[in-house]
Scaffold this motif. Structure first.
Motif: not given
Length: 72
Positions: A5-8, A65-72
């Motif tokens: 999560s921190e990496s994302n 991509a940003i949105m997918r990372l923030r939702q993961a």
């Protein structure tokens, strides 16, 4: 070692900054394109428009991509 999560979040933050830079570059290219078009360099202006279209297309992919990372 940071968790996933921190990496994302870090990756999304970095991509967000790159996206802001991309928007700034697109605005600058748009201004130059207007100047070129108004000063008789139509072919060069057309090439600049093509570059802006690429920036827009890539900006959309980066945003996704940003949105997918923030939702993961």
């Amino acid at each position: 070692m940071p968790n996933r999560s921190e990496s994302n979040v870090a990756t999304a933050d970095a991509l967000t900054l790159l996206l802001h830079n991309q928007h700034a570059l697109a605005a600058a290219i748009e201004e130059v394109t207007k100047w070129l078009s108004n000063n008789g360099a139509g072919v060069v202006a057309e090439n600049a428009v093509g570059a802006m279209e690429t920036i827009d297309r890539n900006a959309n992919a980066i945003t996704d991509a940003i949105m997918r990372l923030r939702q993961a």
